[in-house]
Design an enzyme around this catalytic site. Structure first.
Site, PDB file in Angstrom:
ATOM      1  N   THR A 126       0.888  -1.062  -0.012  1.00  0.00           N
ATOM      2  CA  THR A 126       0.127   0.030   0.036  1.00  0.00           C
ATOM      3  C   THR A 126       1.041   1.130   0.068  1.00  0.00           C
ATOM      4  O   THR A 126       1.814   1.173   0.530  1.00  0.00           O
ATOM      5  CB  THR A 126      -0.786   0.164   1.103  1.00  0.00           C
ATOM      6  N   ARG A 172      -5.088   8.380   3.171  1.00  0.00           N
ATOM      7  CA  ARG A 172      -6.188   8.120   4.019  1.00  0.00           C
ATOM      8  C   ARG A 172      -6.412   8.739   5.344  1.00  0.00           C
ATOM      9  O   ARG A 172      -6.487   9.852   5.931  1.00  0.00           O
ATOM     10  CB  ARG A 172      -6.644   6.683   3.944  1.00  0.00           C
TER      11      ARG A 172
HETATM   12  O1  F6P Z   1      -4.956   2.916   0.237  1.00  0.00           O
HETATM   13  C1  F6P Z   1      -4.447   3.534  -0.452  1.00  0.00           C
HETATM   14  C2  F6P Z   1      -5.006   4.564  -1.218  1.00  0.00           C
HETATM   15  O2  F6P Z   1      -4.341   5.284  -2.342  1.00  0.00           O
HETATM   16  C3  F6P Z   1      -5.490   5.827  -0.174  1.00  0.00           C
HETATM   17  O3  F6P Z   1      -4.172   6.724   0.061  1.00  0.00           O
HETATM   18  C4  F6P Z   1      -6.416   6.570  -0.668  1.00  0.00           C
HETATM   19  O4  F6P Z   1      -7.310   7.104   0.263  1.00  0.00           O
HETATM   20  C5  F6P Z   1      -7.595   5.480  -1.292  1.00  0.00           C
HETATM   21  O5  F6P Z   1      -6.419   4.288  -1.499  1.00  0.00           O
HETATM   22  C6  F6P Z   1      -7.952   5.559  -2.541  1.00  0.00           C
HETATM   23  O6  F6P Z   1      -8.778   4.611  -2.838  1.00  0.00           O
HETATM   24  P1  F6P Z   1      -9.801   4.476  -4.288  1.00  0.00           P
HETATM   25  O7  F6P Z   1      -8.713   4.399  -5.277  1.00  0.00           O
HETATM   26  O8  F6P Z   1     -10.402   3.137  -3.961  1.00  0.00           O
HETATM   27  O9  F6P Z   1     -10.646   5.435  -4.362  1.00  0.00           O
END
Ligand code: F6P
Length: 323
Positions: A126, A172
């Site tokens: 991640t 996040r």
């Molecule tokens: O978990 C990694 C992440 O990039 C976070 O930093 C971010 O809040 C989230 O995923 C965004 O998720 P998605 O691409 O599902 O909108």
């Protein structure tokens, strides 16, 4: 052990492909058939499996994203949905599972492992770096480099126009990306979810820091309690009437791109280790890295414990940065 599954889940991260490649090659080396699960837990519930061979992992070490696909799969929280996954795993005779993802993915893997008694190993993947038990997660280093490169560009135009920029980065609920990109890009301030943000104090700080300078960069973690970069800019604006303010949200460019040396190396080492852990009879473990040594911790700890204590040093740096 004759067959093992490989699954990438949650937000993709640069270096996931390097891990898939390492797992595939290591498994084949030991006479185990690697099976790719497509689209994360979604694929597990639907039986979307693919036998992996050397050709499948040719020329992927340098590619961002995940060739197996990934998904957020809230349905996996339902027992009925997991029952389907278990049936597919049993039918395909998969005897162990390696999950590359974050804490949500590990929670799913942990529950599954308890329900069907299948050994599982987690590899942290991640960009947020928000996992307990490891200093770094796959993708974090590349994302940081992407952010720093973008901020360098923003700095050029900010300086030309005497502007103050609020740059929003991902993360996040965690400030690792914000904090460390702030240090590396020479940002004037950084706002992270782990600390309390005071709008008036921020505005005053910006004024003081901006004296004698042509630009200021304020990095805002998307999860800051006062909101994202756009919200912060709106809130400080009344206190900064004489300044030209702009916002940039870096968004998903932070998740893509060719992985850095560090992420390729970490992913490759972790991938090899994951196969070996399964072969040695381990289960419910996560591979971490500490002082450049791979370590193994209980998956339960990775899920339950908080990653934040490891930023004590960075918190101190944040305070220094915002003085
Ligand atoms: O978990 C990694 C992440 O990039 C976070 O930093 C971010 O809040 C989230 O995923 C965004 O998720 P998605 O691409 O599902 O909108």
């Amino acid at each position: 052990m004759k067959k093992i599954g490989i699954l990438t889940s949650g937000g993709d991260a640069p270096g996931m492909n390097a891990a898939i490649r390492a797992i595939t090659k290591t498994a084949i080396h030991y006479g185990i058939q690697p099976i790719g699960v497509l689209d994360g837990f979604e694929g597990l519930m639907n039986g979307w499996f693919k036998n992996m061979n050397y050709e499948d992992v040719d020329n992927i070490i340098q590619r961002g994203g995940t060739v197996l696909g990934s998904a957020r799969a809230p349905k996996f929280k339902e027992k009925e949905a997991r029952k389907e996954a278990i049936e597919h795993l049993e039918k395909a005779e998969i005897e162990g599972l390696i999950v590359i993802g974050g804490d949500g993915s590990f929670t799913g893997a942990h529950v599954l492992s308890s329900e069907m008694n299948i050994p599982v190993i987690g590899i942290p993947g991640t960009i947020d770096n928000d996992l307990y038990g490891t200093e770094t997660t796959i993708g974090y280093d590349t994302a940081l480099n992407t952010i720093v490169e973008a901020i360098d560009k923003i700095r050029d135009t900010a300086t030309s126009h005497k502007r103050i920029f609020f740059v929003e980065v991902m993360g996040r609920n965690s400030g690792f990306l914000a904090l460390n990109s702030a240090i590396a890009s020479g940002a004037e301030s950084v706002l992270i979810p782990e600390t309390i943000s005071d709008i008036e104090a921020i505005a005053l700080q910006i004024k003081n820091q901006n004296k004698g300078r042509r630009s200021s960069i304020i990095i805002v973690a998307e999860g800051d309690e006062e909101g994202g970069a756009m919200d912060i800019m709106r809130k400080v604006k009344p206190h900064l009437k004489d300044y030209e303010l702009r916002t940039t949200i870096l968004g998903h460019i932070q998740r893509g791109g060719s992985p850095s040396f560090y992420d390729r190396s970490l992913a490759t080492r972790s991938g090899i280790k994951a196969v070996e852990l399964l072969m040695e009879g381990n289960t419910k473990k996560m591979i971490g890295i500490k002082s450049d040594e791979l370590v193994t911790i209980d998956l339960k700890d990775a899920i339950d414990k908080n990653a934040f204590p490891k930023i004590e040093k960075e918190e101190l740096l944040a305070k220094l940065l915002t003085k």
